[in-house]
Design a protein around this motif. Structure first.
Motif, PDB file in Angstrom:
ATOM      1  N   ARG A  87      27.331 -17.273  20.734  1.00 42.70           N
ATOM      2  CA  ARG A  87      26.049 -16.343  21.104  1.00 42.70           C
ATOM      3  C   ARG A  87      26.203 -14.960  20.786  1.00 42.70           C
ATOM      4  O   ARG A  87      25.368 -14.166  20.610  1.00 42.70           O
ATOM      5  N   ALA A  88      27.530 -14.580  21.306  1.00 43.73           N
ATOM      6  CA  ALA A  88      27.583 -13.300  21.274  1.00 43.73           C
ATOM      7  C   ALA A  88      27.872 -12.682  19.788  1.00 43.73           C
ATOM      8  O   ALA A  88      28.134 -13.416  18.864  1.00 43.73           O
ATOM      9  N   SER A  89      27.451 -11.318  19.542  1.00 41.88           N
ATOM     10  CA  SER A  89      27.612 -10.845  18.028  1.00 41.88           C
ATOM     11  C   SER A  89      28.933 -10.681  17.708  1.00 41.88           C
ATOM     12  O   SER A  89      29.972 -10.928  18.412  1.00 41.88           O
ATOM     13  N   VAL A  90      29.235 -10.765  16.441  1.00 39.20           N
ATOM     14  CA  VAL A  90      30.418 -10.735  15.784  1.00 39.20           C
ATOM     15  C   VAL A  90      31.223  -9.345  16.225  1.00 39.20           C
ATOM     16  O   VAL A  90      32.495  -9.448  16.623  1.00 39.20           O
ATOM     17  N   MET A  91      30.556  -8.252  16.225  1.00 41.10           N
ATOM     18  CA  MET A  91      30.949  -6.970  16.781  1.00 41.10           C
ATOM     19  C   MET A  91      31.434  -7.362  18.535  1.00 41.10           C
ATOM     20  O   MET A  91      32.672  -6.914  18.758  1.00 41.10           O
ATOM     21  N   CYS A 311      24.999   0.913   1.568  1.00 40.66           N
ATOM     22  CA  CYS A 311      26.134   0.213   1.563  1.00 40.66           C
ATOM     23  C   CYS A 311      25.675  -1.319   2.197  1.00 40.66           C
ATOM     24  O   CYS A 311      26.126  -2.318   1.642  1.00 40.66           O
ATOM     25  N   ALA A 312      24.544  -1.478   2.827  1.00 36.17           N
ATOM     26  CA  ALA A 312      23.913  -2.427   3.378  1.00 36.17           C
ATOM     27  C   ALA A 312      23.373  -3.304   2.334  1.00 36.17           C
ATOM     28  O   ALA A 312      23.745  -4.615   2.125  1.00 36.17           O
ATOM     29  N   VAL A 313      22.947  -2.945   1.433  1.00 34.70           N
ATOM     30  CA  VAL A 313      22.398  -3.468   0.274  1.00 34.70           C
ATOM     31  C   VAL A 313      23.076  -4.051  -0.676  1.00 34.70           C
ATOM     32  O   VAL A 313      23.191  -4.943  -1.285  1.00 34.70           O
ATOM     33  N   LEU A 314      24.436  -3.075  -0.820  1.00 35.44           N
ATOM     34  CA  LEU A 314      25.411  -3.814  -1.670  1.00 35.44           C
ATOM     35  C   LEU A 314      26.174  -4.702  -0.917  1.00 35.44           C
ATOM     36  O   LEU A 314      26.374  -5.758  -1.593  1.00 35.44           O
ATOM     37  N   TYR A 315      26.340  -5.041   0.280  1.00 35.33           N
ATOM     38  CA  TYR A 315      27.075  -5.824   1.103  1.00 35.33           C
ATOM     39  C   TYR A 315      26.184  -7.337   0.680  1.00 35.33           C
ATOM     40  O   TYR A 315      26.630  -8.398   0.620  1.00 35.33           O
ATOM     41  N   TYR A 316      24.761  -7.238   0.780  1.00 34.29           N
ATOM     42  CA  TYR A 316      23.882  -8.082   0.641  1.00 34.29           C
ATOM     43  C   TYR A 316      23.843  -8.546  -0.690  1.00 34.29           C
ATOM     44  O   TYR A 316      24.010  -9.904  -1.052  1.00 34.29           O
ATOM     45  N   GLU A 317      24.071  -7.815  -1.791  1.00 33.78           N
ATOM     46  CA  GLU A 317      24.227  -8.279  -3.157  1.00 33.78           C
ATOM     47  C   GLU A 317      25.490  -9.037  -3.415  1.00 33.78           C
ATOM     48  O   GLU A 317      25.772  -9.945  -4.215  1.00 33.78           O
ATOM     49  N   LEU A 318      26.455  -8.590  -2.525  1.00 37.81           N
ATOM     50  CA  LEU A 318      27.859  -9.188  -2.706  1.00 37.81           C
ATOM     51  C   LEU A 318      27.881 -10.674  -1.726  1.00 37.81           C
ATOM     52  O   LEU A 318      29.037 -11.194  -2.074  1.00 37.81           O
ATOM     53  N   GLY A 319      26.726 -10.843  -1.295  1.00 43.61           N
ATOM     54  CA  GLY A 319      26.780 -12.124  -0.525  1.00 43.61           C
ATOM     55  C   GLY A 319      27.319 -12.315   0.650  1.00 43.61           C
ATOM     56  O   GLY A 319      27.734 -13.459   1.183  1.00 43.61           O
ATOM     57  N   LEU A 320      27.375 -11.251   1.443  1.00 42.29           N
ATOM     58  CA  LEU A 320      28.266 -11.121   2.704  1.00 42.29           C
ATOM     59  C   LEU A 320      26.974 -11.273   3.717  1.00 42.29           C
ATOM     60  O   LEU A 320      25.851 -10.664   3.836  1.00 42.29           O
ATOM     61  N   ALA A 321      27.305 -11.983   4.618  1.00 43.91           N
ATOM     62  CA  ALA A 321      26.200 -12.337   5.800  1.00 43.91           C
ATOM     63  C   ALA A 321      26.093 -10.956   6.777  1.00 43.91           C
ATOM     64  O   ALA A 321      27.231 -10.084   6.796  1.00 43.91           O
ATOM     65  N   ILE A 322      25.151 -10.683   7.127  1.00 51.26           N
ATOM     66  CA  ILE A 322      24.625  -9.317   7.517  1.00 51.26           C
ATOM     67  C   ILE A 322      25.452  -9.155   8.855  1.00 51.26           C
ATOM     68  O   ILE A 322      25.911  -7.831   9.030  1.00 51.26           O
ATOM     69  N   ALA A 323      25.658 -10.346   9.580  1.00 49.96           N
ATOM     70  CA  ALA A 323      26.502  -9.939  10.834  1.00 49.96           C
ATOM     71  C   ALA A 323      28.063  -9.441  10.772  1.00 49.96           C
ATOM     72  O   ALA A 323      28.645  -9.016  11.561  1.00 49.96           O
ATOM     73  N   LEU A 324      28.402  -9.531   9.464  1.00 50.77           N
ATOM     74  CA  LEU A 324      29.710  -8.889   8.901  1.00 50.77           C
ATOM     75  C   LEU A 324      29.742  -7.437   8.463  1.00 50.77           C
ATOM     76  O   LEU A 324      30.661  -6.722   8.561  1.00 50.77           O
ATOM     77  N   TYR A 325      28.497  -6.769   8.362  1.00 51.40           N
ATOM     78  CA  TYR A 325      28.594  -5.566   7.844  1.00 51.40           C
ATOM     79  C   TYR A 325      29.112  -4.627   8.734  1.00 51.40           C
ATOM     80  O   TYR A 325      30.028  -3.583   8.319  1.00 51.40           O
TER      81      TYR A 325
END
Ligand SMILES: CC(C)(COP(=O)(O)OP(=O)(O)OC[C@H]1O[C@@H](n2cnc3c(N)ncnc32)[C@H](O)[C@@H]1OP(=O)(O)O)[C@@H](O)C(=O)NCCC(=O)NCCS
Length: 371
Positions: A87-91, A311-325
């Motif tokens: 339940r804890a965030s990836v960070m 960068c957030a939008v770029l990572y989204y386009e790259l198919g990365l999960a948001i929790a990883l940004y």
């Protein structure tokens, strides 16, 4: 004289990077970051930041092979990963994992310059595997196996998506790592310097830094920015959504900056890459939403996007999960944190500001039974 949030205070000196408040230039060790993002791999950038110079071909081959050789994390870490509360965030998990990793570092207890350089190489090398282990659910998902033939960026993307991405995706991701790698006395780097200045250790310094980066006013803004775009949903809704948010006095994540007053020099580089990437994919939805938000923010608040917005939008386009940004940001910034910790320790003085006391004075002590 106090300065709220230490705004405008020069809290020390550094030869690692220069942040120009106009946003015209960000310099790593003398080089314009625009050129580095276009021409250098993350390995070259990390060498530059850490060692102080761009590597020649032999030095780069040597540094890259050191990074590749150090990629695997100690087996003892598996016990921690299997017990982590999902339940804890990836960070949150990453902060704990990096702290734990320090227990197994072969140079633990040796705080010399050379030992700290070796720790820095291991920390940079092991971030992709650490993040992957913090992201995939223990016992339910398997962590992709690292490929020693892949560059740092290609291997990192592979670990996070389980897919071998095309060269262009790797190139764009690699450039984003360079752009996130270093940024003067930002909050997380300052936290790392404060920690190591007490003659603590490298792992304590970077653990402080990760905890500091997590907040949404700092590195956490990239995840919040993408969540906002998803909430907006379509380009048609963007303008009314953002105007309503501003009326409600909401902070718009990915906009504004403490130091930059006109623009964040990293944002246009990422924006250009994002546009090219989206055009190739023939999917301009997120670019259009971003552009509307950007236009209204400029009109209404005279605020510009910082590095985290494109960068957030770029990572989204790259198919990365948001929790990883934000964890990706942490991996890239590891080079900067380590370089600053080493620079601080090489010429150390305890960092200990004072505060202006605003409470009462001269109160008479009242015994507990009479309070
Ligand atoms: C980065 C940031 C923390 C800098 O903060 P700061 O220098 O302390 O500036 P302040 O928060 O005091 O903001 C100054 C003014 O601009 C406004 N402002 C700044 N950033 C804003 C934003 N992203 N959205 C809306 N308003 C913003 C503030 O509301 C404030 O307005 P006011 O004077 O009318 O109250 C701030 O711009 C912010 O919170 N941005 C969003 C988070 C973010 O993207 N962080 C990543 C930074 S790289």
């Amino acid at each position: 004289m106090t300065s709220s949030g230490l705004e405008g205070i020069i809290a020390g000196s550094s030869s690692i990077s220069q942040v120009d408040p106009k946003g015209d230039k960000l310099i790593y060790r003398g080089y314009d970051v625009r050129e580095l993002a276009e021409k250098c791999s993350y390995e070259e950038t990390a060498h530059l930041i850490l060692m102080g110079s761009l590597p020649n071909a032999g030095q780069l081959a040597d540094f890259s092979s050191q990074l590749t050789a150090a990629r695997e994390i100690p087996k003892e870490m598996n016990a921690l990963f299997s017990e982590m509360d999902t339940r804890a965030s990836v960070m949150d998990r990453l902060r704990t994992a990096v702290s734990c990793l320090g227990l197994f570092d072969p140079d633990n207890g040796n705080d010399s310059h050379d030992a700290n350089m070796r720790k820095a190489v291991r920390l940079i090398a092991q971030m992709p595997a650490l993040i992957a282990h913090c992201y995939y659910l223990p016992g339910r998902e398997s962590v992709p196996k690292q490929n020693p033939k892949f560059s740092y960026a290609k291997n990192f993307l592979y670990m996070l998506t389980g897919q071998e991405k095309d060269d262009y995706s790797v190139q764009v991701f690699d450039a984003s790592l360079t752009l996130y790698a270093e940024h003067g006395f930002n909050a997380s780097t300052f936290a790392a310097r404060v920690t190591i200045a007490t003659q603590s250790d490298m792992y304590s310094a970077v653990t402080s830094a990760i905890g500091t980066l997590k907040g949404s006013l700092h590195g956490g803004a990239n995840e919040k920015a993408m969540e906002m775009l998803l909430e907006v949903g379509t380009p048609e809704k963007a303008e009314s959504w953002i105007r309503a948010a501003l009326r409600e006095k909401k902070k718009i994540m990915g906009f504004g900056h403490r130091v930059y007053k006109i623009q964040d020099s990293r944002a246009p580089i990422l924006k250009k890459m994002l546009l090219e990437f989206a055009q190739k994919k023939r999917d301009l939805q997120w670019v259009q939403i971003s552009e509307s938000i950007e236009r209204v923010m400029k009109e209404e608040k005279k605020l510009f996007p910082n590095v985290d917005f494109p960068c957030a939008v770029l990572y989204y386009e790259l198919g990365l999960a948001i929790a990883l940004y934000t964890p990706i940001f942490a991996a890239a910034r590891m080079a900067g944190w380590c370089a600053h910790a080493i620079e601080q320790l090489d010429n150390n003085r305890l960092i200990r500001p004072e505060c202006e006391y605003t409470g009462p004075t001269n109160l008479a002590y009242v015994p507990i039974e009479k309070r």
